[in-house]
Design a protein around this motif. Structure first.
Motif, mmCIF file in Angstrom:
data_model
loop_
_atom_site.group_PDB
_atom_site.id
_atom_site.type_symbol
_atom_site.label_atom_id
_atom_site.label_comp_id
_atom_site.label_asym_id
_atom_site.label_seq_id
_atom_site.Cartn_x
_atom_site.Cartn_y
_atom_site.Cartn_z
ATOM 1 N N GLU A 192 29.092 -7.788 -34.854
ATOM 2 C CA GLU A 192 27.889 -7.586 -34.021
ATOM 3 C C GLU A 192 27.491 -6.118 -34.023
ATOM 4 O O GLU A 192 26.430 -5.765 -34.494
ATOM 5 N N THR A 193 28.337 -5.235 -33.462
ATOM 6 C CA THR A 193 28.161 -3.799 -33.627
ATOM 7 C C THR A 193 29.538 -3.155 -33.713
ATOM 8 O O THR A 193 30.481 -3.585 -33.035
ATOM 9 N N TYR A 194 29.628 -2.131 -34.562
ATOM 10 C CA TYR A 194 30.893 -1.403 -34.719
ATOM 11 C C TYR A 194 31.007 -0.239 -33.736
ATOM 12 O O TYR A 194 32.040 0.416 -33.670
ATOM 13 N N ASP A 195 29.949 0.011 -32.984
ATOM 14 C CA ASP A 195 29.982 1.084 -31.984
ATOM 15 C C ASP A 195 30.761 0.585 -30.762
ATOM 16 O O ASP A 195 30.307 -0.309 -30.044
ATOM 17 N N LYS A 196 31.926 1.167 -30.512
ATOM 18 C CA LYS A 196 32.820 0.666 -29.450
ATOM 19 C C LYS A 196 32.163 0.725 -28.073
ATOM 20 O O LYS A 196 32.312 -0.202 -27.268
ATOM 21 N N ASP A 197 31.464 1.811 -27.798
ATOM 22 C CA ASP A 197 30.843 1.959 -26.479
ATOM 23 C C ASP A 197 29.734 0.929 -26.283
ATOM 24 O O ASP A 197 29.652 0.281 -25.233
ATOM 25 N N LEU A 198 28.888 0.776 -27.281
ATOM 26 C CA LEU A 198 27.814 -0.210 -27.181
ATOM 27 C C LEU A 198 28.375 -1.626 -27.197
ATOM 28 O O LEU A 198 27.854 -2.515 -26.513
ATOM 29 N N GLY A 236 19.911 -4.175 -34.693
ATOM 30 C CA GLY A 236 19.129 -3.993 -33.479
ATOM 31 C C GLY A 236 19.980 -3.577 -32.305
ATOM 32 O O GLY A 236 19.477 -3.116 -31.282
ATOM 33 N N LEU A 237 21.312 -3.725 -32.465
ATOM 34 C CA LEU A 237 22.223 -3.339 -31.374
ATOM 35 C C LEU A 237 22.589 -1.866 -31.418
ATOM 36 O O LEU A 237 22.975 -1.288 -30.398
ATOM 37 N N ALA A 238 22.513 -1.247 -32.604
ATOM 38 C CA ALA A 238 22.861 0.170 -32.765
ATOM 39 C C ALA A 238 22.077 0.719 -33.950
ATOM 40 O O ALA A 238 21.386 -0.030 -34.659
ATOM 41 N N ARG A 269 18.866 -9.895 -38.051
ATOM 42 C CA ARG A 269 18.237 -9.033 -37.046
ATOM 43 C C ARG A 269 18.085 -9.830 -35.759
ATOM 44 O O ARG A 269 17.956 -11.054 -35.776
ATOM 45 N N ILE A 270 18.089 -9.123 -34.631
ATOM 46 C CA ILE A 270 17.899 -9.782 -33.341
ATOM 47 C C ILE A 270 16.540 -10.461 -33.306
ATOM 48 O O ILE A 270 15.520 -9.860 -33.664
ATOM 49 N N GLU A 271 16.524 -11.720 -32.887
ATOM 50 C CA GLU A 271 15.281 -12.446 -32.684
ATOM 51 C C GLU A 271 15.239 -12.963 -31.246
ATOM 52 O O GLU A 271 16.271 -13.058 -30.572
ATOM 53 N N ARG A 272 14.051 -13.307 -30.785
ATOM 54 C CA ARG A 272 13.896 -13.804 -29.413
ATOM 55 C C ARG A 272 14.704 -15.072 -29.217
ATOM 56 O O ARG A 272 14.857 -15.892 -30.126
ATOM 57 N N ILE A 282 14.441 -4.826 -27.696
ATOM 58 C CA ILE A 282 15.579 -4.538 -28.582
ATOM 59 C C ILE A 282 15.880 -3.041 -28.549
ATOM 60 O O ILE A 282 14.984 -2.214 -28.745
ATOM 61 N N PRO A 283 17.139 -2.668 -28.317
ATOM 62 C CA PRO A 283 17.469 -1.246 -28.149
ATOM 63 C C PRO A 283 17.275 -0.398 -29.399
ATOM 64 O O PRO A 283 16.881 0.762 -29.313
ATOM 65 N N TYR A 284 17.591 -0.951 -30.579
ATOM 66 C CA TYR A 284 17.474 -0.200 -31.831
ATOM 67 C C TYR A 284 16.716 -1.055 -32.855
ATOM 68 O O TYR A 284 17.303 -1.549 -33.820
ATOM 69 N N PRO A 285 15.414 -1.247 -32.652
ATOM 70 C CA PRO A 285 14.659 -2.138 -33.547
ATOM 71 C C PRO A 285 14.674 -1.640 -34.987
ATOM 72 O O PRO A 285 14.660 -0.431 -35.247
ATOM 73 N N VAL A 286 14.728 -2.583 -35.918
ATOM 74 C CA VAL A 286 14.740 -2.274 -37.343
ATOM 75 C C VAL A 286 13.425 -2.767 -37.948
ATOM 76 O O VAL A 286 13.125 -3.960 -37.904
ATOM 77 N N SER A 287 12.653 -1.856 -38.497
ATOM 78 C CA SER A 287 11.358 -2.220 -39.084
ATOM 79 C C SER A 287 11.569 -3.033 -40.357
ATOM 80 O O SER A 287 12.660 -3.043 -40.943
#
Length: 460
Positions: A192-198, A236-238, A269-272, A282-287
């Motif tokens: 999902e995300t590799y950022d531990k804090d997020l 979209g999570l980071a 990518r995150i979808e509704r 979405i916190p980190y949207p990807v175009s």
């Protein structure tokens, strides 16, 4: 292994994510090296991810298209997700299956219902299934292995499931050994995300909140005997640069520890999603432009891996990304349990591509891709290290193309609409005519005749 933290320091990856290309000469050198099919190093990956010039991004896309064709040829593998349940004990902020979402109907399918779903997929022409469910004690290893066994036993006329991949919650090595015994193909699990804090922020409660347990799941899977594993993140999570670099580090770790990197990398990518306010902002949207660049860079960086694209993306985006790196995709997918026979249960996310399988195949044929349901490598033991030994130098397409053609011919004979069949037969004839190896061309012609005469499940 449960508590091993092999990940590079997050701050170092964040710093690396800011690395810029020095000049055009360095850019050209990286692209030229990528065409050797040896992959790239993590510094190269960071530099390509930071390219913003459209002309240079176009060159990245062009290189990715070349690498994809050299490795896998003109084939796209198709599969269908089969959701066995949407009950979940986790509370992931971005997912409709989260425990606190009261707006969706919950269900866990019985074995009879799973059989009905399987039959529905077989009647559409599917041969490959991805089994998915939420994380709950009701979906334990016994339920999963029974579901797999039931799927494999289903016969719909002369058709049956030839490969089941599994995307389920992390487990212990002993349970992975049971999945191996149940004859699964690839085990898939997204970090999902590799950022531990997020990660901690997005997964506040439930078993999934244990970052280290999840990040080490592929180690346990391989220790349990699983040959092929699939990794991924939810974009979209980071910061997407951080996520791609982290996936690359994960691939390198698996290669170092087990001599075999990920069989697949997924790029959702995150979808509704119904009842999920998080997906509205979405916190980190990807175009779209960045997303195309992401897929292309992954193809250059890890050329041997299969890149999987879900039905989250639009028809237009999927069609474009088949050219630039994607080698596997769902077709005619439903994202809710019972969706192929009864669509009343809650779905996991909104879909951008709601075409039928035949419509997806028709579009692929228009683009001169061979839609493939091939399972030959899995059933001939070309898995794990053996698969990688063929994939890395680009030799795997000696099997991928013929086997893909054989399964496509089956689809044309048994399931295709008249329009799809007409142009599909022409494409098969073109592919055989263009095949340079005379022995392969002869074999392909012989097998196509056998399939037209009623034989099935032929592969090299």
């Amino acid at each position: 292994m449960n508590n091993k933290d092999w990940m590079p320091d997050i701050s170092k990856i964040r710093d690396l994510a800011e690395t810029k290309i020095k000049n055009i000469n360095e850019f050209n050198e990286i692209l030229n090296r990528s065409l050797l099919l040896k992959g790239l190093n993590i510094d190269d990956v960071a530099k390509l991810l930071n390219i913003e010039d459209k002309l240079l991004i176009d060159k990245i896309l062009e290189a990715a298209a070349i690498v994809k064709e050299r490795i896998y040829g003109k084939r796209v593998v198709l599969f269908a997700p089969l959701y066995t349940g949407n009950v979940c004990s986790n509370n992931c902020l971005y997912c409709a299956f989260r425990a606190e979402n009261t707006l969706i109907k919950r269900v866990i399918l019985s074995m009879d219902e799973i059989e009905n779903e399987t039959r529905a997929l077989l009647r559409e022409g599917h041969k490959r299934i991805l089994l998915i469910c939420g994380e709950t004690n009701r979906n334990d290893i016994n339920y999963l292995t029974e579901a797999i066994e039931r799927c494999y036993k289903v016969k719909e006329g002369k058709d049956y499931v030839r490969r089941i991949n599994v995307e389920v919650a992390p487990m212990e090595a002993d349970d992975f050994a049971k999945l191996k015994k149940a004859k699964i193909g690839t085990y898939v699990c997204f970090q999902e995300t590799y950022d531990k804090d997020l990660y901690a922020k997005y997964h506040p409660t439930g078993k999934k909140s244990d970052y280290l347990y999840r990040v080490n799941v592929m180690h346990r899977a391989m220790e349990g005997g699983i040959d092929d594993v699939g990794i991924g993140v939810l974009f979209g999570l980071a910061d997407y640069r951080f996520e791609v670099l982290s996936m690359f580090a994960h691939a390198e770790e698996l290669e170092r520890a087990y001599g075999c990197g990920p069989h697949t990398i997924s790029v959702p990518r995150i979808e509704r999603a119904d009842g999920v306010p998080f997906t509205e902002n979405i916190p980190y949207p990807v175009s779209d432009d960045d997303f195309k660049k992401i897929v292309a860079v992954i193809r250059l960086a890890v050329p041997y891996t299969g890149i999987i694209l879900s039905s989250r993306e639009s028809t237009e985006m999927r069609n474009e990304l088949f050219k630039y790196g994607v080698s596997q995709a769902s077709g005619g997918a439903k994202t809710n349990p019972g969706g192929y026979t009864d669509s009343s249960a809650g779905r996991q996310f909104s879909q951008g591509d709601i075409r039928t399988l035949d419509e997806v195949i028709s579009s692929l044929v228009d683009a001169k891709f061979i839609p493939s349901f091939c399972t030959g490598c899995y059933r001939n033991g070309r898995v794990g290290h053996d698969f990688m030994d063929l994939a890395k130098p680009g030799l795997i397409q000696e099997y991928c193309l013929p086997n893909g053609v054989f399964t496509f011919q089956e689809y044309l004979e048994d399931f295709a609409s008249e329009k799809t069949k007409e142009k599909g037969i022409k494409l098969v004839e073109e592919i055989i005519k263009e095949t340079s190896n005379e022995n392969t061309k002869k074999t392909m012609s012989e097998y196509i005749k056998k399939i037209k005469n009623g034989e099935r499940d032929l592969y090299l």
